[in-house]
Design a protein around this motif. Sequence first.
Motif, PDB file in Angstrom:
ATOM      1  N   ARG A   1       0.818  -1.212   0.000  1.00  0.00           N
ATOM      2  CA  ARG A   1       0.000   0.000   0.000  1.00  0.00           C
ATOM      3  C   ARG A   1       0.850   1.260   0.000  1.00  0.00           C
TER       4      ARG A   1
ATOM      5  N   THR B   1       2.460   1.900  -3.426  1.00  0.00           N
ATOM      6  CA  THR B   1       1.419   2.158  -4.413  1.00  0.00           C
ATOM      7  C   THR B   1       0.912   3.586  -4.323  1.00  0.00           C
ATOM      8  N   GLU B   2       0.601   4.032  -3.107  1.00  0.00           N
ATOM      9  CA  GLU B   2       0.077   5.391  -2.963  1.00  0.00           C
ATOM     10  C   GLU B   2       1.147   6.448  -3.188  1.00  0.00           C
TER      11      GLU B   2
ATOM     12  N   ALA C   1      -5.223  -2.377  -3.649  1.00  0.00           N
ATOM     13  CA  ALA C   1      -3.909  -2.071  -3.075  1.00  0.00           C
ATOM     14  C   ALA C   1      -3.906  -0.783  -2.277  1.00  0.00           C
ATOM     15  N   ALA C   2      -4.833   0.122  -2.536  1.00  0.00           N
ATOM     16  CA  ALA C   2      -4.861   1.405  -1.849  1.00  0.00           C
ATOM     17  C   ALA C   2      -5.694   1.314  -0.573  1.00  0.00           C
ATOM     18  N   SER C   3      -5.506   2.281   0.295  1.00  0.00           N
ATOM     19  CA  SER C   3      -6.286   2.328   1.528  1.00  0.00           C
ATOM     20  C   SER C   3      -7.713   2.761   1.228  1.00  0.00           C
TER      21      SER C   3
ATOM     22  N   GLN D   1      -5.707  -9.024  -3.094  1.00  0.00           N
ATOM     23  CA  GLN D   1      -4.768  -8.914  -4.203  1.00  0.00           C
ATOM     24  C   GLN D   1      -4.829 -10.094  -5.157  1.00  0.00           C
TER      25      GLN D   1
END
Length: 917
Positions: free
Chosen positions: A262, A265-266, A298-300, A388
């Motif tokens: 995460r 990714t962000e 994958a993101a929050s 995922q």
Amino acid sequence: MQCSEQDYHRGRQIGYEEGSNAVQENQQPFRNSRHRSSDTDHGRLKKRQVMIERSSVVTAASANDENEEATAGESENGDGDGGGDGSGDEGGGGGEQLSALAKLQQHATSQTVFHRQMVGRVLVDIFRNAVDFGIQLPVEEMMILIGQISVDPEPSVRSELVEQVPHVAMICQEATNRFGHVLPQHLLGIVIDFLRDDDNQVRKTAQAALLVLMERGLLEKEPIEELICPSVLELSYVSDPSPEIHMGAVTLMCKMAPLIGRELTERLFLGRFVDLCVDETFYVRKVCAANFADFCAAASRTSVENILLPRFIDLCTDEVWDVRKACAEVMMSVSCCVSLRHRQLSLAPVFAAMLSDISRWVRISAYQALGPFIATFAQQFTELSYNQYGEVVFTDQRGTELKYKLSFSNPRPTVLAEVLYFGDNTDDNFESEDRGIRKRCRRTGWRKTSDGDTTTADGEVSHDDTEKFNPFQYYYVSPEMPLDLEIVEAGRSPPKDENDERKEENAPAESRDNKVKESKENSQREGASNNDSQRKGQFDIGANSLANFEYKRRLANYDPGLNDTMEVSSDDSCDAAEDAPRPEINPADKYDSDGSYQSIVPQTLIDNFVMLPSSSLATDMDAKIPHHCAFSFPAVALTLGRGNWHLLVDAYRTLTCALQWKVRRTLASSIHELAIILGEDLAARDLVPIYDGFIKDLDEVRIGALKHLATFLKVLRPQDRRQYLHRFDDFLVTDPEWNWRFREELANQLLEAVDLFNPVDVSEWITTVALHLLVDKVAAVRTVALALVTQIISYLSVDEALVTALVRELGNMFPRSAKWTHRQTYGILCSQLITNGAITADRFSREMLPHLIDLSLDTVPNVRLSVARTLARYVATRGPEWQGGPEQAEAVKTKLKHLRQDADRDVREHAVLIRTH
């Protein structure tokens, strides 16, 4: 006359030798006659072989000249890495090292494309042998050859090379102390370079290889952050006219996001992905929409709801139908990544617009995803997420996780039918549709204002008549608008006769009712006369209204009791209404008192779902839509609960009458789940008649109902179960008689259903079927039937008369049968009863042991083998009570003694005493 086993084998060997000698003597003259004529053929083959050897030597000469001096020097000095003895043979390490290098060089420098394609496979074999046998390799020299092959002008050579990189890396991972540097220092750079390759196939293979390396955990965090991620971001900025590079970069970015974590990714991908979602080229937006769920996983949740969700809504209202279609396919996965409030207030209105989209293909994808999307509103689960691995994870109140793998199959129909809601759509094809939308936008230069009017390019405001009526806004009730008490009371009052209705129509009615009725009739006439303008305007109105609504403001005003109403206007007056005090509304007063109101799922989605089984919808859009509806029906029923089953029951009955047998088979395979959801009362009233119809259907449908027969019976009340006792015989009859798996499944289901009936019913009905299965022609069916009969005898042991009658019937039926398989089955049944404790020692020694002793003299070895195994392992090794009186005990010993001297070897082996307890 019987002969011993040794004489039998000796006779077979003597006969084989005599036959072989005779054949050789008979063929000798023929061989001599052919010997002279074949001399010329041998000469030709020999000349051809010499020419091939010379050509291979010339081909390999250039590859071996460079290493000839090194080979001779290392052979004389004997200081190779493998610690050879200086002889240079293949047994030493130096010889293996040089042969591997020479073999790789021979393929890498070959003029044939096929040989160069084999370099990757040769490299895998070299490292495999080196790891297995501890051979030292000249890695640096080998990687020089790999570097040369990586710039080969032939794309197939480069593609084959990068395809083998993950295999080499996994082998090197087994010996990290020796080959741990091969991947990060040599092979990873090749994979990254191939991501920018000119050939599309090479790029796709490199992307797949990179994902495999990351999924297997073969790459550290540093090279991922410093090398791979910047390279992928760089690809997304490449200004190349070819769309494949951009599409590949976006796809790789979304696939990598769940693998890198995460935080990365962000920090690295989120901003660029958001920019790509509004890219001017539609194919980039399409790829972003198709992979949106992977990025959301994958993101929050905060990033998804605040940053990604607005972009997704923009993609759902994109002017290109390909983009909207991709959004419809991933709607369920994206819904799993947001909270329930966002599902109800943000995604539900957008998805409802897709169900009436101007594009036929968008509507098909939306209808196929409608059931799974409704299932995300289920209140039985405390947590709903998308991981995922592409799985939807449901978490219930007990913390139990249920994972479901998503797989949407949206086949493209080959026949263009007319559109359901908008009449004949002549522009509904793959290219002319988008072109027509863009032409209309450029020609008119319109834009949408906040009050629903259309502003032209000249700045004039024209009122759009199509705004007066569309299905969404017509049935929309604003939460701030007070209820009309007269309408509420009219809805609560009982239905009236037709005469009363005529009187009320002739009598002066309230002005409000007249206005509503008049507006509805005028709108319907306008929709019938202006079909084309409605078809064009409805999507424009719905899309732009939903694209511009301020969903953050509506989240703050979220009320779970009113989630079936969805506000889509974006007036400036909404801010003022937001601060005004809201009247208290009783949700039960909003609709009729017939129980049709439900606050779990927006009612628009339910109305569209119950319309899926209609034959007209399947004919006009896609024949597979009813199958999608049938597949997701239990999930929708679970979401709404048994209290709202009346909303779905008519649609379910329509599906059970579908002409496609695959639809009926899907329903038959899941009817037990629906029975568990509805409970015994609703199941007995609505599902039992349907299940009876499935039993009489095709075998393909019957097997679906049969596989969960016991589960379905467990839900029913005892009096409802008894009506199926006489139906068990129907399952024994199949269309093709050789369909033995049908009978095997019946035995398995009866094995689970024995405890659901009283002993008298079991003895009368189930025992008859079990005995029929016990004499089946197929051994697999008899094996399950043995377990079934054992279970029945154990269950009937509470009633002395019933169990005695059954045991005696078995003794009269099987030991005296003319078929040896029946007699063998009796011996196996005795062992099963003793092993599972289904029979007492007294009953066994009195009713079954005498028949078993008689079968020890059977003429068929297989029968004697089953008797020997049972007597030696389960009778003689137990207490004397299992052998009855002294006479029977002596008979058992005598029979075992004779069986140990049997002519058959297997019988002799199984007659040896072996204790099993």
